[in-house]
Design an enzyme around this catalytic site. Structure first.
Site, PDB file in Angstrom:
ATOM      1  N   HIS B  63       0.845  -1.192   0.000  1.00  0.00           N
ATOM      2  CA  HIS B  63       0.000   0.000   0.000  1.00  0.00           C
ATOM      3  C   HIS B  63       0.884   1.246   0.000  1.00  0.00           C
ATOM      4  CE1 HIS B  63      -3.929  -1.926   1.787  1.00  0.00           C
ATOM      5  NE2 HIS B  63      -3.467  -2.570   0.732  1.00  0.00           N
ATOM      6  N   GLU B  65       0.839   3.850   1.854  1.00  0.00           N
ATOM      7  CA  GLU B  65       1.296   4.279   3.182  1.00  0.00           C
ATOM      8  C   GLU B  65       2.494   3.462   3.664  1.00  0.00           C
ATOM      9  OE1 GLU B  65      -1.772   3.382   2.251  1.00  0.00           O
ATOM     10  OE2 GLU B  65      -3.305   4.208   3.576  1.00  0.00           O
TER      11      GLU B  65
END
Lengths: 157, 157
Positions: B63, B65
């Site tokens: 992801h 993040e």
């Protein structure tokens, strides 16, 4: 015949694979990392192994489970581990449990319970609903290694 | 003078940095990845930027993040991001929120809310207790990009 059956159990059961996860944890210990190790097993075969590397990689995301998920998916050529079992020496934290949820892992077997940071302390379910979970496998061995690590670290500081 | 003040806001405020996260999301879109982008800001400077790469890397942990946390820590030479703000175009999932918790990030600003998988849908607190959170910044832009992505994907399948 009984002897042969026992030998077969010895090389494929949860204890056998947890011993491999503990070998990874020991490797982490020797590198001054919090000693947590993991392996991923598919069809009774270890397809990936890893240990915690948060210090060496200077990265909070470098838990054993995160790395072993990445390595197992790379081995399989597919993102989902729904035919695999993860063996990890310490109960996964919420980050790792949620990652295992995304991976739709079939089964999670962990060693020592983590009463502070373990995912089973949460109210929310982070794993995929179909994932089977077994905790406490060789948990005493894992806990002893962790205690030794933190005792030695306190002495050094 | 008023003009100068507005210009200053324009190049340092939450909207400015969210636009940069959205540029990353757009890059993900163009690579057929679910369009989510993120930047990490320290002292009004972007120190890391990333977008979702789960398809290209064949890895559920990739992801935006997770990658931007790793990149920011690498830039800073320290694991903790307690002086930094994360801007991400979509509300973090539990995996990413727990990772941000480990990183002790100072502030999280996200765009669109994720009513299905967002960390604010959980009962448990996954971020560090000191972390400030602001949601919905340019959320319509992010939601529109996501809707376009999934609409086009449905057409292709």
């Amino acid at each position: 015949m009984i002897y042969i059956c026992l030998m077969a159990l010895e090389t494929t059961g949860d204890d056998f694979f947890m011993k491999q996860a503990l070998r990874e944890a020991q490797a982490a210990f020797e590198e001054n990392e919090v000693p947590v190790g993991a392996v991923v097993v598919c069809n009774d075969r270890i397809i990936a192994r890893a240990h915690n590397l948060t210090e060496r990689l200077n990265d909070v995301t470098a838990h054993a489970e995160m790395q072993v998920i990445t390595a197992a998916a790379d081995f399989l050529g597919g993102k989902y581990l729904n035919q695999c079992t993860l063996y990890v020496s310490l109960e996964p934290c919420p980050m790792c449990a949620a990652a295992l949820g995304w991976a739709q892992i079939k089964r999670v077997v962990f060693g020592a319970y983590d009463d502070r940071k373990g995912f089973t302390t949460l109210q929310d379910a982070l794993l995929h609903p179909k994932t089977e979970v077994k905790g406490g496998v060789m948990g005493d061995d894992s806990a002893a290694l962790l205690q030794r690590f933190f005792r030695e670290r306190r002495k050094k500081s």
